[in-house]
Scaffold this active site. Structure first.
Site, mmCIF file in Angstrom:
data_model
loop_
_atom_site.group_PDB
_atom_site.id
_atom_site.type_symbol
_atom_site.label_atom_id
_atom_site.label_comp_id
_atom_site.label_asym_id
_atom_site.label_seq_id
_atom_site.Cartn_x
_atom_site.Cartn_y
_atom_site.Cartn_z
ATOM 1 N N ASP A 1 0.748 -1.243 0.039
ATOM 2 C CA ASP A 1 0.018 -0.008 -0.084
ATOM 3 C C ASP A 1 0.830 1.377 0.016
ATOM 4 O O ASP A 1 1.951 1.177 0.121
ATOM 5 C CB ASP A 1 -0.885 -0.218 1.276
ATOM 6 N N PHE B 1 -3.599 5.429 4.149
ATOM 7 C CA PHE B 1 -4.448 4.951 5.274
ATOM 8 C C PHE B 1 -3.954 5.007 6.593
ATOM 9 O O PHE B 1 -4.531 5.544 7.445
ATOM 10 C CB PHE B 1 -4.947 3.457 5.145
ATOM 11 N N ASP C 1 -3.054 8.238 -1.720
ATOM 12 C CA ASP C 1 -4.271 8.860 -1.878
ATOM 13 C C ASP C 1 -4.591 9.460 -0.407
ATOM 14 O O ASP C 1 -3.783 9.116 0.552
ATOM 15 C CB ASP C 1 -5.244 7.800 -2.188
ATOM 16 N N ASP D 1 -7.916 -7.474 1.272
ATOM 17 C CA ASP D 1 -7.101 -7.286 2.305
ATOM 18 C C ASP D 1 -7.832 -7.185 3.606
ATOM 19 O O ASP D 1 -8.691 -6.208 3.629
ATOM 20 C CB ASP D 1 -5.730 -6.435 2.043
ATOM 21 N N CYS E 1 -6.525 -27.358 13.239
ATOM 22 C CA CYS E 1 -7.879 -28.106 13.506
ATOM 23 C C CYS E 1 -7.438 -29.733 13.319
ATOM 24 O O CYS E 1 -8.147 -30.361 14.035
ATOM 25 C CB CYS E 1 -8.807 -27.776 12.557
ATOM 26 N N HIS F 1 -5.331 -20.946 11.777
ATOM 27 C CA HIS F 1 -6.616 -21.285 11.570
ATOM 28 C C HIS F 1 -7.154 -20.106 10.865
ATOM 29 O O HIS F 1 -7.805 -20.422 9.822
ATOM 30 C CB HIS F 1 -7.352 -21.776 12.726
#
Length: 369
Positions: A90, A94, A144, A263, A306, A332
């Protein structure tokens, strides 16, 4: 890089991304997040074994520590972390958004103090591209401005148009570099702004397009309405990436609408808090009822965890704050996400996606007894 759509079921797309080096990523795909050049707790070999095809790296954090120069000295992010499959990085947008109280945003870029050592950092579209070139990831993102929610129409419009100008600067800085630059559609929850953003980005003829600025607090119905409004304006012959959206039901609804890439930190972060995803909904492992439960997390799951360990043992590890517990839980949860994408790809191939979605929701409502 090429995107090939092999079949559709309604708007859901079954495709693949073919990279210049011959590597192939099957879509729709979920990308585990490796913020600090690692998916927390797991080795690259464990990621590979659970079926991950592509992971995400974080430009913002890697730029601050250890620094792009150190990673470049290793030959790039693949060599630095010993992951040989594709990587998407990225842009840092953000993370800058998350520093809203301590950053100054201008047309030139974002100025902020490093959360690590307090030094002043100035991140521009050109700097973000240069760092990502040094990381040498397969897919890179434009810088951005992630529009907050809520935002007025004028705020969303001004933010989106600055992101468009930054996209053009990013493309110019990128030049003919071998990495593949994606643009990011912004515009808040306003359909006409989203469409304006998408149409302007399409004119740049980029290799792929992301939908940004969602999963920032907006209601689920507003998010889905935004996708419905914007996706008809995003090219069908390019991959479509929905950034940061990550509940299992959100993945199903994104795929239903034609999204190819996802993601989110949710599966790995929740795993470290003993919050586990299963075919039958959420299992909160810290509940005392699991102290003597000899069953696996999910009896239908074929993951490493598991197939070997009981809820009782994992409950014990969590109570003792043992590192192994977080690792097994992460294996998991990520396997669950990767396998969910595999099931959706198969459902699209067999033209039964709506039936799959109905069964998914019905099973999620059953709960874990």
């Amino acid at each position: 890089m090429n995107y090939e759509c092999m079949t559709q079921d309604g708007r859901a797309r079954r495709g693949r991304i073919i990279f210049d080096n011959g590597q192939i990523v099957q879509t729709p795909v979920f990308m585990p997040v490796g913020t600090q050049a690692t998916v927390k707790g797991l080795s690259p070999e464990e990621l590979d074994a659970l079926g991950a095809e592509i992971i995400l790296g974080n430009t913002f954090h890697l730029m601050l520590r250890p620094g792009a120069e150190i990673i470049q000295a290793h030959g790039g992010l693949h060599q630095f972390m010993h992951w040989q499959k594709p990587i998407l990085t990225d842009s840092g947008g953000f993370q800058v958004f998350s520093l809203a109280k301590i950053r100054k945003l201008t047309e030139e870029g974002a100025r902020f103090r490093s959360p690590i050592d307090g030094r002043e950092v100035f991140l521009t579209p050109e700097k973000s591209i240069a760092v990502q070139h040094a990381l040498n990831s397969n897919i890179i993102m434009q810088l951005d401005e992630c529009t907050p929610y809520p935002a007025t129409y004028d705020e969303a419009a001004n933010s989106m148009r600055m992101s468009l100008r930054w996209a053009r600067r990013s493309q110019q800085a990128h030049g003919d570099h071998a990495n593949h630059l994606f643009g990011i559609v912004q515009g808040g929850i306003y359909p006409d702004l989203r469409q304006e953003s998408a149409q302007a980005l399409v004119e740049l003829d980029l290799p792929g397009y992301a939908i940004g600025g969602l999963a920032v607090g907006e209601p689920k119905d507003a998010r889905e309405a935004t996708l419905d409004a914007v996706l008809p304006f995003v090219p069908k012959n390019k991959p479509r990436y929905l950034m940061g959206v990550g509940k299992p039901a959100d993945l199903v609804e994104g795929v239903r609408r034609g999204i190819d890439m996802f993601d989110c930190v949710m599966p790995s972060r929740n795993a470290r808090n003993a919050y586990l995803f299963t075919r039958f909904g959420i299992l909160k492992l810290r509940n005392s009822r699991y102290k003597e439960d000899l069953r696996p997390i999910d009896e239908t799951c074929n993951c490493y965890t598991c197939q070997r360990y009981s809820r009782s043992y994992l409950h014990h590890l969590d109570k003792c704050n043992e590192i192994l517990g977080a690792r097994l839980n992460t294996i998991h949860n990520l396997y669950y996400y990767v396998h969910l994408m595999h099931e959706m790809r198969r459902a699209i191939e067999e033209h039964r996606f709506d039936d799959f979605a109905r069964a998914f929701y019905a099973e999620q409502e059953c709960g874990n007894d």
